[in-house]
Design a protein around this motif. Structure first.
Motif, short mmCIF file in Angstrom:
data_model
loop_
_atom_site.label_atom_id
_atom_site.label_comp_id
_atom_site.label_asym_id
_atom_site.label_seq_id
_atom_site.Cartn_x
_atom_site.Cartn_y
_atom_site.Cartn_z
N TRP A 33 9.84 0.10 -10.05
CA TRP A 33 8.76 0.96 -9.59
C TRP A 33 7.53 0.11 -9.28
O TRP A 33 7.26 -0.89 -9.95
CB TRP A 33 8.42 1.97 -10.68
CG TRP A 33 7.09 2.66 -10.52
CD1 TRP A 33 6.82 3.80 -9.82
CD2 TRP A 33 5.84 2.27 -11.11
NE1 TRP A 33 5.49 4.14 -9.93
CE2 TRP A 33 4.86 3.22 -10.72
CE3 TRP A 33 5.46 1.21 -11.95
CZ2 TRP A 33 3.53 3.13 -11.12
CZ3 TRP A 33 4.12 1.13 -12.35
CH2 TRP A 33 3.18 2.08 -11.93
N THR A 34 6.76 0.53 -8.27
CA THR A 34 5.51 -0.14 -7.96
C THR A 34 4.47 0.87 -7.53
O THR A 34 4.80 1.95 -6.98
CB THR A 34 5.71 -1.20 -6.85
OG1 THR A 34 4.52 -1.98 -6.71
CG2 THR A 34 6.06 -0.57 -5.52
N GLN A 35 3.21 0.54 -7.79
CA GLN A 35 2.09 1.42 -7.41
C GLN A 35 1.00 0.58 -6.77
O GLN A 35 0.64 -0.48 -7.29
CB GLN A 35 1.53 2.16 -8.62
CG GLN A 35 0.39 3.11 -8.27
CD GLN A 35 -0.23 3.76 -9.50
OE1 GLN A 35 -1.09 3.17 -10.16
NE2 GLN A 35 0.22 4.96 -9.83
N LEU A 36 0.45 1.08 -5.67
CA LEU A 36 -0.63 0.41 -4.95
C LEU A 36 -1.89 1.25 -5.13
O LEU A 36 -1.89 2.45 -4.82
CB LEU A 36 -0.28 0.27 -3.47
CG LEU A 36 -0.94 -0.86 -2.68
CD1 LEU A 36 -0.40 -2.20 -3.17
CD2 LEU A 36 -0.63 -0.69 -1.20
N GLN A 37 -2.96 0.65 -5.64
CA GLN A 37 -4.23 1.35 -5.82
C GLN A 37 -5.27 0.75 -4.91
O GLN A 37 -5.50 -0.46 -4.91
CB GLN A 37 -4.68 1.26 -7.28
CG GLN A 37 -5.98 1.99 -7.56
CD GLN A 37 -6.31 2.04 -9.03
OE1 GLN A 37 -5.56 2.58 -9.83
NE2 GLN A 37 -7.44 1.45 -9.41
N LEU A 38 -5.92 1.61 -4.11
CA LEU A 38 -6.92 1.18 -3.14
C LEU A 38 -8.31 1.49 -3.67
O LEU A 38 -8.59 2.61 -4.09
CB LEU A 38 -6.69 1.89 -1.80
CG LEU A 38 -5.28 1.79 -1.22
CD1 LEU A 38 -5.19 2.59 0.08
CD2 LEU A 38 -4.90 0.35 -0.97
N LYS A 48 -3.82 6.32 -4.98
CA LYS A 48 -2.69 5.61 -5.57
C LYS A 48 -1.42 6.01 -4.83
O LYS A 48 -1.11 7.19 -4.71
CB LYS A 48 -2.56 5.95 -7.06
CG LYS A 48 -3.75 5.53 -7.89
CD LYS A 48 -3.59 5.95 -9.34
CE LYS A 48 -4.80 5.55 -10.17
NZ LYS A 48 -4.67 5.99 -11.60
N LEU A 49 -0.71 5.01 -4.33
CA LEU A 49 0.54 5.23 -3.62
C LEU A 49 1.68 4.68 -4.47
O LEU A 49 1.62 3.54 -4.92
CB LEU A 49 0.53 4.54 -2.25
CG LEU A 49 -0.42 5.12 -1.18
CD1 LEU A 49 -1.85 4.65 -1.42
CD2 LEU A 49 0.02 4.69 0.22
N ASP A 50 2.69 5.50 -4.71
CA ASP A 50 3.80 5.11 -5.57
C ASP A 50 5.07 4.89 -4.76
O ASP A 50 5.26 5.50 -3.70
CB ASP A 50 4.06 6.17 -6.63
CG ASP A 50 2.92 6.28 -7.63
OD1 ASP A 50 2.92 5.50 -8.58
OD2 ASP A 50 2.04 7.13 -7.44
N THR A 176 -6.58 -14.07 -4.19
CA THR A 176 -5.62 -13.19 -4.86
C THR A 176 -5.24 -13.77 -6.22
O THR A 176 -5.25 -15.00 -6.40
CB THR A 176 -4.35 -13.00 -4.00
OG1 THR A 176 -3.42 -12.18 -4.70
CG2 THR A 176 -3.69 -14.33 -3.68
N GLY A 177 -4.93 -12.90 -7.15
CA GLY A 177 -4.49 -13.33 -8.48
C GLY A 177 -3.31 -12.49 -8.93
O GLY A 177 -3.23 -11.29 -8.64
N ASP A 199 -8.65 -8.49 -2.54
CA ASP A 199 -9.57 -7.67 -1.77
C ASP A 199 -9.82 -6.34 -2.48
O ASP A 199 -10.30 -6.33 -3.60
CB ASP A 199 -9.03 -7.47 -0.35
CG ASP A 199 -10.11 -6.98 0.61
OD1 ASP A 199 -11.30 -7.18 0.31
OD2 ASP A 199 -9.77 -6.41 1.66
N GLU A 200 -9.47 -5.20 -1.86
CA GLU A 200 -9.67 -3.89 -2.46
C GLU A 200 -8.35 -3.27 -2.92
O GLU A 200 -8.23 -2.05 -3.07
CB GLU A 200 -10.34 -2.96 -1.44
CG GLU A 200 -11.71 -3.45 -0.99
CD GLU A 200 -12.27 -2.63 0.14
OE1 GLU A 200 -11.57 -1.70 0.60
OE2 GLU A 200 -13.40 -2.90 0.57
N VAL A 201 -7.35 -4.10 -3.16
CA VAL A 201 -6.02 -3.63 -3.50
C VAL A 201 -5.60 -4.17 -4.86
O VAL A 201 -5.77 -5.36 -5.15
CB VAL A 201 -4.99 -4.06 -2.44
CG1 VAL A 201 -3.58 -3.63 -2.85
CG2 VAL A 201 -5.35 -3.48 -1.08
#
Length: 212
Positions: A33-38, A48-50, A176-177, A199-201
Motif C-alpha cells: 500500500w502507498t499514500q501520496l499527501q499533497l 491524500k491519494l491512496d 528529496t529525502g 517539494d510539496e509531496v
C-alpha cells in the motif's frame, strides 16, 4: 537538508550488534500500500491519494544493481452543485527505472548512490449526470540522484536513509529525502516501511518484501 545529512552520519556511526546476521540483499521484489499527501503551499487542505505499488532490485555485480518500480494512487471527490453532482477523480501513476552502486563501509553498513528516471502521469476525470465525461492528462519526466546509507541495526532489522535531488521537464529542481526500514520474519520475507518527501509531496509506503 542538514538534518538529513546529520541523520545519515548517525546511522553510519551507530554501534551495530555483533550477533550473526544475514547479509543485506540487493535482489528483491516487494509490493504493498502507498499514500501520496499533497501540501499545496501550506494550505489547510492536504489531499491524500491512496493506492498500491510494486518494485524490485537486481544485483548485476558485487557492488552494482538495477531497480525499478510502479505506483498508482487515486482519489474521487464529489461536489454538490445543486441540480447535479460533479465527481472528480484524480489519478497519479509513477513508473521509475534506475541503477545503483553500493560501497561497504563495514560488515553491517553500506554507502549507496543511485540515479533514476521517473515519470509522473497525472490524470483527472470530470463526470456529472447528463453531461459528457471530460478527461485531462499531463505528465512530467524527471531525473533523481541520491546518496545514502543502508545498514543492519540487528540480525532481523534493516534501515536506510537517502538524500538527493530531483529535476524534471515541468518541475523546478528540489531536494528529496527517504527514510525506510525492514523487519525480517525469515531469510526471505520481511515487512518494509518507507517515507519519501520532496517539494510539496510526502509519500508513505508499507509492503512485503521477498529477498533472494
Amino acid at each position: 537538508m542538514r538534518k538529513i545529512l546529520l541523520a545519515a552520519a548517525l546511522l553510519a556511526a551507530a554501534p551495530f550488534a555483533a550477533s550473526a546476521a544475514e547479509p543485506m540483499s540487493y535482489t528483491f521484489v516487494e509490493g504493498g500500500w502507498t499514500q501520496l499527501q499533497l501540501d499545496r503551499n501550506g494550505a489547510d487542505s492536504k489531499p491524500k491519494l491512496d493506492g498500491g505499488y510494486v518494485r524490485g532490485s537486481f544485483a548485476i555485480a558485487e557492488q552494482a544493481y538495477v531497480f525499478g518500480g510502479y505506483s498508482m494512487v487515486s482519489k474521487t471527490h464529489t461536489y454538490d452543485l445543486g441540480s447535479y453532482d460533479l465527481r472528480v477523480k484524480q489519478e497519479l501513476k509513477q513508473p521509475e527505472l534506475g541503477i545503483g552502486y553500493r560501497l561497504p563501509m563495514s560488515d553491517r553498513v553500506d554507502f549507496t548512490s543511485d540515479i533514476a528516471w521517473l515519470r509522473v502521469n497525472n490524470e483527472a476525470e470530470y463526470e456529472a449526470d447528463g453531461f459528457e465525461t471530460e478527461r485531462y492528462k499531463e505528465h512530467t519526466n524527471a531525473a533523481r540522484v541520491t546518496l545514502g546509507v543502508r545498514g543492519k541495526p540487528s540480525a532481523r532489522t534493516e534501515a536506510w536513509l537517502k538524500a538527493g535531488y530531483i529535476d524534471g521537464s515541468d518541475m523546478d529542481g528540489t531536494w528529496t529525502g527517504t527514510l525506510g526500514g525492514q523487519v525480517n520474519f525469515t531469510r526471505t520475507w520481511g515487512l518494509v516501511g518507507e517515507v519519501q518527501a520532496y517539494d510539496e509531496v510526502t509519500q508513505f509506503s508499507v509492503g512485503v518484501r521477498a529477498s533472494f
